[in-house]
Design a protein around this motif. Structure first.
Motif, PDB file in Angstrom:
ATOM      1  N   GLY A   1       0.768  -1.310   0.087  1.00 29.28           N
ATOM      2  CA  GLY A   1       0.046   0.089  -0.065  1.00 29.28           C
ATOM      3  C   GLY A   1       0.931   1.321  -0.052  1.00 29.28           C
ATOM      4  N   ASP A   2       1.986   1.188   0.372  1.00 25.90           N
ATOM      5  CA  ASP A   2       2.986   2.497   0.343  1.00 25.90           C
ATOM      6  C   ASP A   2       3.286   2.938  -0.976  1.00 25.90           C
ATOM      7  OD1 ASP A   2       3.329   3.054   3.182  1.00 25.90           O
ATOM      8  OD2 ASP A   2       4.928   1.487   3.174  1.00 25.90           O
ATOM      9  N   ARG A   3       3.356   3.989  -1.431  1.00 27.97           N
ATOM     10  CA  ARG A   3       3.624   4.526  -2.842  1.00 27.97           C
ATOM     11  C   ARG A   3       4.881   5.178  -2.787  1.00 27.97           C
ATOM     12  NH1 ARG A   3      -0.866   7.548  -5.899  1.00 27.97           N
ATOM     13  NH2 ARG A   3      -0.042   9.371  -4.780  1.00 27.97           N
ATOM     14  N   LEU A   4       5.785   4.680  -3.582  1.00 34.20           N
ATOM     15  CA  LEU A   4       7.240   5.497  -3.370  1.00 34.20           C
ATOM     16  C   LEU A   4       7.576   6.094  -4.753  1.00 34.20           C
ATOM     17  CD1 LEU A   4       8.967   2.056  -2.356  1.00 34.20           C
ATOM     18  CD2 LEU A   4       7.893   3.851  -0.805  1.00 34.20           C
ATOM     19  N   ARG A   5       8.281   7.272  -4.347  1.00 36.00           N
ATOM     20  CA  ARG A   5       8.777   8.267  -5.330  1.00 36.00           C
ATOM     21  C   ARG A   5      10.352   7.686  -5.680  1.00 36.00           C
ATOM     22  NH1 ARG A   5       8.090  10.750 -10.282  1.00 36.00           N
ATOM     23  NH2 ARG A   5       9.556  12.053 -10.443  1.00 36.00           N
ATOM     24  N   VAL A   6      10.573   6.844  -6.681  1.00 38.87           N
ATOM     25  CA  VAL A   6      12.011   6.475  -6.789  1.00 38.87           C
ATOM     26  C   VAL A   6      12.573   7.327  -8.047  1.00 38.87           C
ATOM     27  CG1 VAL A   6      13.404   4.583  -7.494  1.00 38.87           C
ATOM     28  CG2 VAL A   6      11.434   3.988  -6.422  1.00 38.87           C
ATOM     29  N   THR A   7      13.672   8.050  -7.392  1.00 39.30           N
ATOM     30  CA  THR A   7      14.540   8.583  -8.642  1.00 39.30           C
ATOM     31  C   THR A   7      15.861   8.187  -8.719  1.00 39.30           C
ATOM     32  OG1 THR A   7      13.589  10.830  -7.617  1.00 39.30           O
ATOM     33  CG2 THR A   7      15.542  10.954  -8.866  1.00 39.30           C
ATOM     34  N   VAL A   8      16.329   7.875  -9.815  1.00 36.56           N
ATOM     35  CA  VAL A   8      17.494   7.131 -10.365  1.00 36.56           C
ATOM     36  C   VAL A   8      18.102   8.452 -11.088  1.00 36.56           C
ATOM     37  CG1 VAL A   8      18.793   5.478 -11.531  1.00 36.56           C
ATOM     38  CG2 VAL A   8      16.796   4.814 -10.571  1.00 36.56           C
ATOM     39  N   PHE A   9      19.309   9.067 -10.616  1.00 33.00           N
ATOM     40  CA  PHE A   9      20.070  10.275 -11.121  1.00 33.00           C
ATOM     41  C   PHE A   9      20.322  10.070 -12.474  1.00 33.00           C
ATOM     42  CE2 PHE A   9      23.868  13.116 -11.549  1.00 33.00           C
ATOM     43  CZ  PHE A   9      23.042  14.180 -11.365  1.00 33.00           C
ATOM     44  N   GLU A  10      19.987  10.902 -13.280  1.00 27.28           N
ATOM     45  CA  GLU A  10      20.198  11.084 -14.928  1.00 27.28           C
ATOM     46  C   GLU A  10      19.592   9.668 -15.715  1.00 27.28           C
ATOM     47  OE1 GLU A  10      24.425  11.509 -15.706  1.00 27.28           O
ATOM     48  OE2 GLU A  10      24.383  13.314 -14.721  1.00 27.28           O
ATOM     49  N   GLN A  11      18.495   9.283 -15.132  1.00 25.23           N
ATOM     50  CA  GLN A  11      17.843   7.981 -15.764  1.00 25.23           C
ATOM     51  C   GLN A  11      16.271   8.454 -15.679  1.00 25.23           C
ATOM     52  OE1 GLN A  11      19.228   5.589 -17.319  1.00 25.23           O
ATOM     53  NE2 GLN A  11      21.210   6.550 -16.736  1.00 25.23           N
ATOM     54  N   PRO A  12      15.943   9.232 -16.283  1.00 31.54           N
ATOM     55  CA  PRO A  12      14.606   9.717 -16.381  1.00 31.54           C
ATOM     56  C   PRO A  12      13.398   8.490 -16.889  1.00 31.54           C
ATOM     57  CG  PRO A  12      15.487  10.798 -18.453  1.00 31.54           C
ATOM     58  CD  PRO A  12      16.517  10.139 -17.606  1.00 31.54           C
ATOM     59  N   GLY A  13      13.784   7.400 -17.418  1.00 31.45           N
ATOM     60  CA  GLY A  13      12.912   6.551 -17.939  1.00 31.45           C
ATOM     61  C   GLY A  13      12.980   5.613 -16.748  1.00 31.45           C
ATOM     62  N   LEU A  14      13.625   5.655 -15.667  1.00 36.30           N
ATOM     63  CA  LEU A  14      13.629   4.786 -14.304  1.00 36.30           C
ATOM     64  C   LEU A  14      12.762   5.573 -13.070  1.00 36.30           C
ATOM     65  CD1 LEU A  14      16.920   2.904 -14.446  1.00 36.30           C
ATOM     66  CD2 LEU A  14      14.847   2.060 -15.190  1.00 36.30           C
ATOM     67  N   THR A  15      12.964   6.992 -13.488  1.00 37.42           N
ATOM     68  CA  THR A  15      12.568   7.662 -12.278  1.00 37.42           C
ATOM     69  C   THR A  15      10.893   7.923 -12.302  1.00 37.42           C
ATOM     70  OG1 THR A  15      14.430   8.909 -12.265  1.00 37.42           O
ATOM     71  CG2 THR A  15      12.535   9.960 -11.323  1.00 37.42           C
ATOM     72  N   ASN A  16      10.329   7.291 -11.326  1.00 34.30           N
ATOM     73  CA  ASN A  16       8.733   7.359 -11.269  1.00 34.30           C
ATOM     74  C   ASN A  16       8.217   6.876 -10.012  1.00 34.30           C
ATOM     75  OD1 ASN A  16       6.226   7.177 -12.364  1.00 34.30           O
ATOM     76  ND2 ASN A  16       6.682   5.790 -14.073  1.00 34.30           N
ATOM     77  N   THR A  17       6.928   7.038  -9.929  1.00 37.62           N
ATOM     78  CA  THR A  17       6.449   6.278  -8.615  1.00 37.62           C
ATOM     79  C   THR A  17       5.831   4.712  -8.736  1.00 37.62           C
ATOM     80  OG1 THR A  17       4.014   7.111  -9.384  1.00 37.62           O
ATOM     81  CG2 THR A  17       5.355   8.601  -7.990  1.00 37.62           C
ATOM     82  N   TYR A  18       6.141   4.177  -7.816  1.00 37.22           N
ATOM     83  CA  TYR A  18       6.008   2.740  -7.599  1.00 37.22           C
ATOM     84  C   TYR A  18       5.064   2.422  -6.345  1.00 37.22           C
ATOM     85  CZ  TYR A  18       9.438   3.020 -11.114  1.00 37.22           C
ATOM     86  OH  TYR A  18      10.148   3.303 -12.306  1.00 37.22           O
ATOM     87  N   THR A  19       4.259   1.493  -6.473  1.00 34.08           N
ATOM     88  CA  THR A  19       3.471   1.210  -5.377  1.00 34.08           C
ATOM     89  C   THR A  19       3.855  -0.408  -4.784  1.00 34.08           C
ATOM     90  OG1 THR A  19       1.536   2.334  -5.898  1.00 34.08           O
ATOM     91  CG2 THR A  19       0.997   0.664  -4.471  1.00 34.08           C
ATOM     92  N   VAL A  20       4.015  -0.435  -3.623  1.00 35.01           N
ATOM     93  CA  VAL A  20       4.228  -1.695  -3.115  1.00 35.01           C
ATOM     94  C   VAL A  20       2.919  -2.588  -3.080  1.00 35.01           C
ATOM     95  CG1 VAL A  20       5.057  -3.175  -0.968  1.00 35.01           C
ATOM     96  CG2 VAL A  20       5.919  -0.769  -1.324  1.00 35.01           C
TER      97      VAL A  20
END
Length: 196
Positions: free
Chosen positions: A52-71
């Motif tokens: 239920g937790d929603r996470l904002r994951v940032t991968v520096f200099e990788q906009p294709g991987l940076t997004n929100t993901y839900t557990v």
């Protein structure tokens, strides 16, 4: 004389009934859940992720991987390139390290991963409250705050303490706490009916 005797018998019956009611009430109090071992300390530990937790994951200099993901319900997040990553029970720094480690395995040379919580899993407020149900968790929330959001106490609600059910060390535990005690995301708060 006969009338006096009848009154004594009636008085004894009333006293016996009152004692039986008092004993039943006291036995109900004795069966209340005690604070579970480690229950209070769980509120002081680093935040642990769960379904239920929603996470904002940032991968520096990788906009294709940076997004929100839900557990998800199984306790995983589906992350691009590396697939399912276990999140349940992890702290944010541990999950950052886990994702970075998986990305190093043939995808990125030196990934810089940062995670913050976008939305916490909800809390549940039940029992003698105006609007029982599921509510958004806010860091620093107390049982009293959650009860206020749920419409406050009903006239029969016990306003001194509440029963809180939470995961402690991977096990579900219920303990009685003061209404001013901090709660955690995912907790269920139950307001009992007061006796008098």
């Amino acid at each position: 004389m006969v009338v006096a005797r009848r009154r004594q018998v009636q008085t004894r019956k009333v006293l016996a009934a009152a004692l039986a009611v008092t004993a039943a009430l006291l036995s109900g109090c004795a069966s209340s859940p005690p604070p579970a071992k480690g229950f209070e300390a769980a509120a002081l530990q680093p935040y642990r992720l769960d379904s239920g937790d929603r996470l904002r994951v940032t991968v520096f200099e990788q906009p294709g991987l940076t997004n929100t993901y839900t557990v998800d319900q199984a306790g995983y997040i589906a992350f691009p390139l590396v697939g399912q990553v276990a999140a349940r029970g992890q702290t944010l720094p541990a999950l950052e390290g886990s994702i970075a480690g998986r990305l190093k395995q043939g995808y990125l040379r030196d990934p810089d991963v940062s995670i913050e919580i976008d939305r916490y899993r909800p809390v549940f407020v039940m029992g003698e409250v105006g609007r029982p149900g599921q509510y958004s968790y806010v860091p620093g929330m107390t049982a009293q705050n959650a009860i206020a959001i749920a419409g406050g106490f009903t006239p029969r609600g016990n306003e001194r303490d509440v029963d809180v059910t939470r995961k402690v060390n991977g096990q579900v535990a219920t303990g009685r706490t003061a209404i001013t005690a901090p709660i955690l995301a995912g907790d269920t708060i139950y307001v009992r009916e007061r006796l008098f």
